[in-house]
Scaffold this active site. Structure first.
Site, mmCIF file in Angstrom:
data_model
loop_
_atom_site.group_PDB
_atom_site.id
_atom_site.type_symbol
_atom_site.label_atom_id
_atom_site.label_comp_id
_atom_site.label_asym_id
_atom_site.label_seq_id
_atom_site.Cartn_x
_atom_site.Cartn_y
_atom_site.Cartn_z
ATOM 1 C CD GLU A 48 -20.966 -0.136 -27.924
ATOM 2 O OE1 GLU A 48 -19.957 -1.122 -28.690
ATOM 3 O OE2 GLU A 48 -21.404 1.036 -27.920
ATOM 4 C CG HIS A 93 -19.432 -1.915 -36.264
ATOM 5 N ND1 HIS A 93 -20.405 -1.769 -35.851
ATOM 6 C CD2 HIS A 93 -18.555 -0.869 -36.124
ATOM 7 C CE1 HIS A 93 -20.338 -1.041 -34.196
ATOM 8 N NE2 HIS A 93 -19.384 -0.013 -34.682
ATOM 9 C CG ASP A 94 -17.473 -2.576 -32.551
ATOM 10 O OD1 ASP A 94 -16.879 -2.234 -33.018
ATOM 11 O OD2 ASP A 94 -18.123 -1.837 -31.624
#
Ligand code: GLC
Ligand code: CA
Length: 557
Positions: free
Chosen positions: A257, A326-327
């Site tokens: 990420e 999920h963000d």
């Protein structure tokens, strides 16, 4: 080496365990719940599961605050359940990659408890402790979750750094013992037989030495404004050491990420010969959404960014393709139309990103076109970052109504509502009486069971996309090319591999549009409407995929 690889051919499915499936009725998804749904994933056709953190955690940030890297969160089960999940997934030919959180731990991790216990504790230097400056924080750095990045410890009268919540103190990567402790832990997971990692927040492990004030700390959304804690010079030393000590040469799937990593550093991060990882999640297109506060308008701007990544990596690196995680909010709500064209736009968005060059990631629920949760009350929200933002803004006098609108549009909880399995209470997510976060009331129309036997559902479309990518190598290895056209809402791109060519053609808008992209001689292999009404006219949110075999150059502009 730029050869073929299993992780390039794979399709990844991201599971947010808390919201996937609850096997024991406590309202929280768990590992046994995932095991029970593995056959659903086999049927969908995915190859790899990315499991969001399941390690022991007090759950301040839903598992991204780890208190024991080598045990499982009580809510989710035990290590025995984990071993069973790994075995059951492998039995079905599904690989499993773990989320690896190395930038910070929980403040309840024994390392931090020791570290904070006294100024001369041997682990004091495992975290980033500083004296205050003129009775205030050591510098003006802001947490990514809003507010100061420093928290004062009453006992020892120093501040510690936390780039995320104050229950997520940053580890000090400058300390060799810290690095070794992390690497040993990573190797123990590799020895367990997992298939790779998604490496969380990894661009933040190096901070600017001396910790000077930032010129513009509040504007952290934008890469250029928070350079002191993202992809900072010298991070390559840490990353090389990490790679050499853990993942190197082990045939794992790795995806970092990488907030703050731009194309200029791409060879270092994902270069095929010496890059740290197989892929990264880049943030450039997400910044575009942030900039417009999720009121997304210009698809050509989006395509320009994505195409840049495509062109820049061609031949020497590999993309991770994603629209949701999920963000993020749900793509059908942010980029499509979740009211009038939910099914069409969910499929169109799928086709738009899925057939680019790279490994596609699907976030749970995306494959059935789940929409934003749009929770109405502040008590409905759970996201630690957004709640922190809300309370700081309220304290400044911003009205509740204004803030709720922002949350409804941008909060990460929009994508964290429980998976909608069927039309029974709570969408079939639990057999209990409650859920840890609200189920979207639209579960009675939008759910897996209703879509499974419907050939025109979003789910069936995702299955077809996955099957098509598996069947035709042009979708995996073909070279990407964007086709400019005069209609700003039309997106067209091609993929070419030897004598086959694919064309992806999408109408990003709500109105019928003519197009002039040549499609004669093409075989229509995927379509989100029941039929093509007119070859050179696209319906709202229409998406088509054509294949040109024995390609002879018809598509040249
Ligand atoms: C990553 C995760 C996010 C988490 C943060 C802190 O961005 O994806 O969910 O809050 O790191 O670990
Ligand atoms: Ca449970």
């Amino acid at each position: 080496m730029t050869g073929n690889a299993w992780w390039k051919e794979a399709v990844v499915y991201q599971i947010y365990p808390r919201s996937f499936y609850d096997s024991n009725g406590d309202g929280i998804g768990d590992l046994q719940g995932i095991i029970q749904k593995l056959d659903y994933l086999v049927d969908l056709g995915i190859d790899v599961i990315w499991l969001c953190p399941v390690y022991k955690s007090p759950n301040d940030d839903n598992g991204y605050d780890i208190s024991d890297y080598e045990d499982i969160m009580d809510d989710f089960g035990s290590m025995k359940d984990f071993d069973e999940l790994l075995e059951e997934a492998h039995k079905r030919g599904i690989k499993l990659i773990m989320d690896l959180v190395l930038n910070h731990t929980s403040d309840e991790h024994p390392w931090f408890i020791e570290s904070r216990s006294s100024l001369d504790n041997p682990k004091r230097d495992w975290y980033i402790w500083k004296d205050g400056k003129d009775g205030a924080e050591p510098n003006n750095w802001e947490s990514i979750f809003s507010g100061s990045a420093w928290d004062f410890d009453e006992e020892t009268k120093q501040y510690y750094l936390h780039l995320f919540s104050k229950k997520q103190p940053d580890l000090n990567w400058e300390n060799e013992e810290v690095r070794n402790a992390l690497f040993d832990m990573v190797n123990r997971w590799i020895d367990k037989g997992i298939d790779g990692f998604r490496i969380d927040a990894i661009s933040h492990i190096k901070k600017k030495p001396g910790f000077p004030d930032m010129p513009n700390p509040k504007n952290k959304q934008y890469v250029e404004c928070f350079p002191y804690m993202s992809n900072y010079d010298g991070i390559d030393v840490h990353l090389h050491e990490f790679v050499d000590s853990t993942i190197k040469g082990k045939n794992l799937m790795t995806v970092g990420e990488a907030n703050g990593v731009s194309l200029k550093d791409i060879d270092k991060w994902v270069g095929e010969d010496n890059g740290y990882f197989n892929m990264i999640f880049q943030f450039e297109h997400l910044q575009l959404w942030n900039k417009n506060q999720n009121g997304f308008t210009d698809v050509q701007e989006l395509m320009k960014i994505l195409s840049n990544w495509q062109y820049s990596l061609e031949g020497h690196g590999w993309n991770a393709l994603f629209l949701e995680n999920h963000d993020l909010t749900r793509c059908v709500s942010t980029l499509g139309d979740d009211r009038n064209y939910r099914v069409e736009s969910a499929k169109m968005l799928g086709a738009l990103y899925f057939f680019m060059k790279g490994t596609p990631f699907i976030y749970q629920g995306q494959e059935i076109g789940m929409t934003n949760a749009y929770y109405e009350k502040i008590e409905d929200y759970n996201d630690v970052g957004m709640l922190q933002f809300y309370s700081l803004e309220r304290a400044k006098g911003v009205s509740h109504d204004v803030l709720i609108e922002i949350l409804k549009r941008t909060c990460r909880d929009n994508g964290r509502s429980p998976m909608q399995w069927d039309s029974s209470p709570f969408g079939g997510f639990t057999k209990g009486e409650k859920t840890w976060i609200g189920v979207n009331p639209n579960y009675s129309e939008i759910n897996v069971s209703q879509q499974l036997n419907n050939n025109h559902s979003v789910l069936s479309f995702y299955k077809k996309m996955i099957a098509l990518r598996k069947k035709e190598k042009v979708f995996v290895y073909g070279k990407y090319e964007y086709m400019d056209n005069e209609q700003s809402d039309i997106v067209a791109y091609t993929r070419t591999l030897e004598d086959s060519k694919a064309l992806i053609l999408c109408n990003f808008g709500k109105v019928v549009l003519p197009h002039s992209v040549p499609i004669d001689n093409g075989e229509l292999v995927l379509h989100n409407y029941k039929k093509v009404t007119e070859a050179y006219i696209l319906q709202p949110y229409e998406a088509r995929v054509y294949l040109f075999k024995s390609y002879a150059g018809e598509l040249d502009e």
